[in-house]
Write a protein that holds these residues in place. Structure first.
Motif, PDB file in Angstrom:
ATOM      1  N   VAL A  64       0.856  -1.180   0.000  1.00  0.00           N
ATOM      2  CA  VAL A  64       0.000   0.000   0.000  1.00  0.00           C
ATOM      3  C   VAL A  64       0.897   1.236   0.000  1.00  0.00           C
ATOM      4  O   VAL A  64       1.936   1.257   0.660  1.00  0.00           O
ATOM      5  CB  VAL A  64      -0.950   0.016   1.216  1.00  0.00           C
ATOM      6  CG1 VAL A  64      -0.184  -0.045   2.533  1.00  0.00           C
ATOM      7  CG2 VAL A  64      -1.849   1.254   1.185  1.00  0.00           C
ATOM      8  N   SER A  65       0.506   2.248  -0.754  1.00  0.00           N
ATOM      9  CA  SER A  65       1.242   3.515  -0.778  1.00  0.00           C
ATOM     10  C   SER A  65       0.580   4.493   0.187  1.00  0.00           C
ATOM     11  O   SER A  65      -0.611   4.791   0.058  1.00  0.00           O
ATOM     12  CB  SER A  65       1.259   4.105  -2.187  1.00  0.00           C
ATOM     13  OG  SER A  65       2.026   3.296  -3.056  1.00  0.00           O
ATOM     14  N   LEU A  66       1.346   4.962   1.155  1.00  0.00           N
ATOM     15  CA  LEU A  66       0.832   5.940   2.113  1.00  0.00           C
ATOM     16  C   LEU A  66       0.908   7.330   1.488  1.00  0.00           C
ATOM     17  O   LEU A  66       1.990   7.771   1.092  1.00  0.00           O
ATOM     18  CB  LEU A  66       1.640   5.884   3.410  1.00  0.00           C
ATOM     19  CG  LEU A  66       1.661   4.527   4.123  1.00  0.00           C
ATOM     20  CD1 LEU A  66       2.486   4.621   5.409  1.00  0.00           C
ATOM     21  CD2 LEU A  66       0.251   4.046   4.431  1.00  0.00           C
ATOM     22  N   PRO A  67      -0.213   8.031   1.384  1.00  0.00           N
ATOM     23  CA  PRO A  67      -0.254   9.333   0.694  1.00  0.00           C
ATOM     24  C   PRO A  67       0.755  10.350   1.209  1.00  0.00           C
ATOM     25  O   PRO A  67       1.316  11.127   0.422  1.00  0.00           O
ATOM     26  CB  PRO A  67      -1.691   9.814   0.957  1.00  0.00           C
ATOM     27  CG  PRO A  67      -2.471   8.577   1.226  1.00  0.00           C
ATOM     28  CD  PRO A  67      -1.534   7.644   1.915  1.00  0.00           C
ATOM     29  N   ALA A  68       0.992  10.347   2.523  1.00  0.00           N
ATOM     30  CA  ALA A  68       1.904  11.333   3.101  1.00  0.00           C
ATOM     31  C   ALA A  68       3.296  10.766   3.372  1.00  0.00           C
ATOM     32  O   ALA A  68       4.120  11.404   4.021  1.00  0.00           O
ATOM     33  CB  ALA A  68       1.313  11.884   4.402  1.00  0.00           C
ATOM     34  N   GLY A  69       3.559   9.551   2.857  1.00  0.00           N
ATOM     35  CA  GLY A  69       4.863   8.939   3.080  1.00  0.00           C
ATOM     36  C   GLY A  69       5.002   8.375   4.482  1.00  0.00           C
ATOM     37  O   GLY A  69       4.078   8.443   5.299  1.00  0.00           O
ATOM     38  N   THR A  70       6.173   7.838   4.779  1.00  0.00           N
ATOM     39  CA  THR A  70       6.411   7.209   6.084  1.00  0.00           C
ATOM     40  C   THR A  70       7.250   8.072   7.019  1.00  0.00           C
ATOM     41  O   THR A  70       7.309   7.800   8.213  1.00  0.00           O
ATOM     42  CB  THR A  70       7.144   5.870   5.903  1.00  0.00           C
ATOM     43  OG1 THR A  70       8.431   6.113   5.309  1.00  0.00           O
ATOM     44  CG2 THR A  70       6.350   4.914   5.021  1.00  0.00           C
ATOM     45  N   GLY A  71       7.905   9.083   6.471  1.00  0.00           N
ATOM     46  CA  GLY A  71       8.807   9.879   7.304  1.00  0.00           C
ATOM     47  C   GLY A  71      10.126   9.177   7.560  1.00  0.00           C
ATOM     48  O   GLY A  71      10.938   9.620   8.364  1.00  0.00           O
ATOM     49  N   LYS A  72      10.337   8.080   6.851  1.00  0.00           N
ATOM     50  CA  LYS A  72      11.533   7.255   7.049  1.00  0.00           C
ATOM     51  C   LYS A  72      12.370   7.253   5.786  1.00  0.00           C
ATOM     52  O   LYS A  72      11.841   7.252   4.677  1.00  0.00           O
ATOM     53  CB  LYS A  72      11.095   5.823   7.391  1.00  0.00           C
ATOM     54  CG  LYS A  72      12.226   4.836   7.569  1.00  0.00           C
ATOM     55  CD  LYS A  72      11.665   3.444   7.846  1.00  0.00           C
ATOM     56  CE  LYS A  72      12.793   2.411   7.970  1.00  0.00           C
ATOM     57  NZ  LYS A  72      12.267   1.041   8.207  1.00  0.00           N
ATOM     58  N   ASP A  73      13.692   7.265   5.959  1.00  0.00           N
ATOM     59  CA  ASP A  73      14.602   7.159   4.830  1.00  0.00           C
ATOM     60  C   ASP A  73      14.695   5.683   4.455  1.00  0.00           C
ATOM     61  O   ASP A  73      15.280   4.876   5.185  1.00  0.00           O
ATOM     62  CB  ASP A  73      15.985   7.701   5.205  1.00  0.00           C
ATOM     63  CG  ASP A  73      16.960   7.629   4.039  1.00  0.00           C
ATOM     64  OD1 ASP A  73      16.494   7.559   2.891  1.00  0.00           O
ATOM     65  OD2 ASP A  73      18.190   7.633   4.288  1.00  0.00           O
ATOM     66  N   VAL A  74      14.073   5.300   3.348  1.00  0.00           N
ATOM     67  CA  VAL A  74      14.002   3.902   2.930  1.00  0.00           C
ATOM     68  C   VAL A  74      15.208   3.551   2.064  1.00  0.00           C
ATOM     69  O   VAL A  74      15.464   4.190   1.045  1.00  0.00           O
ATOM     70  CB  VAL A  74      12.695   3.638   2.138  1.00  0.00           C
ATOM     71  CG1 VAL A  74      12.647   2.185   1.670  1.00  0.00           C
ATOM     72  CG2 VAL A  74      11.488   3.955   3.015  1.00  0.00           C
TER      73      VAL A  74
END
Length: 233
Positions: A64-74
């Motif tokens: 799933v793609s989170l609209p606001a991102g994860t806030g994590k450097d992936v």
């Protein structure tokens, strides 16, 4: 009986009734009110599902793609050669290679959040099954991590796409952002994540599917969410 720390006692006193069911917005505000740490905690969601993942027709897994991102450097590693390797690097992959990347991973360098491969590289990647499999990093065509479109796969991984998979106890949990995110961003990420779980309901699921949902922060308590406000509950 386990000892209860002063911080835990204080949180319990501030929280009051631990059986209360929260609306999502109220739960987020409560987590902010209870926050005592200085670092930017992750907001986590946990869902207890009415499935038995020991049965193939009750497995829940997907992306799933989170609209606001994860806030994590992936951190993303890509197995590719030639033009596809160049595309992966241009898209922002942290490490790209073929046999050399395999050898690097065999040496213990597995500090990645996502591993992607082009179809022609699966012969090489297959030799890493015992290393990548237990870490949930093995590329899988059903999850879009075995693909010729490495540009999109890397951008999705970097842009907030997360994988979910039900555990033996019928629980799925994931981080959906940081406490520094706005309530609107956290709510949109929460909705996207829960909607994806609802859409992934397996054919073998019987009775109530979404049994319990809770929201928590890295160091905060788990707050029970009122599932009646969730579509498909």
């Amino acid at each position: 009986m386990a000892n209860v720390s002063k911080k835990q006692k204080s949180l319990a006193e501030k929280l009051g009734d631990n059986t209360k069911l929260y609306a999502v917005g109220e739960a987020l505000q409560t987590l902010r009110d209870l926050k005592t740490t200085k670092f930017d905690e992750t907001v986590e969601v946990a869902l207890n599902l009415g499935v038995d993942p020991r049965h193939a027709d009750q497995m829940v897994r997907g992306m799933v793609s989170l609209p606001a991102g994860t806030g994590k450097d992936v951190r993303v590693a890509v197995f590719a050669k030639g033009d596809k390797a160049a595309e992966a690097l241009a898209a922002g992959a942290d490490k790209v290679g073929a046999e050399d990347l395999m050898e690097d991973m065999q040496a213990g360098n597995l500090n990645y959040d996502r591993v992607i491969a082009t179809p022609d590289m699966m012969g090489v990647v297959g030799r890493l099954g015992k290393l990548l499999g237990p870490k949930g990093l093995m590329p899988n065509p059903k999850l879009g991590t075995v693909t010729p479109n490495v540009t999109q796969a890397v951008k999705d991984a970097k842009g907030g796409q997360i994988e979910f998979r039900v555990e033996k106890q019928g629980i799925i949990h994931a981080g959906i952002g940081k406490m520094s995110f706005s309530d609107a961003d956290l709510r949109s990420n929460f909705s996207a994540f829960v909607d994806a779980i609802v859409k992934a309901k397996p054919t073998g699921a019987k009775g109530k599917y979404l049994r319990k949902i809770s929201l928590s922060s890295s160091m905060g308590p788990g707050l029970k969410i009122d599932t009646t406000e969730i579509t498909g509950a």
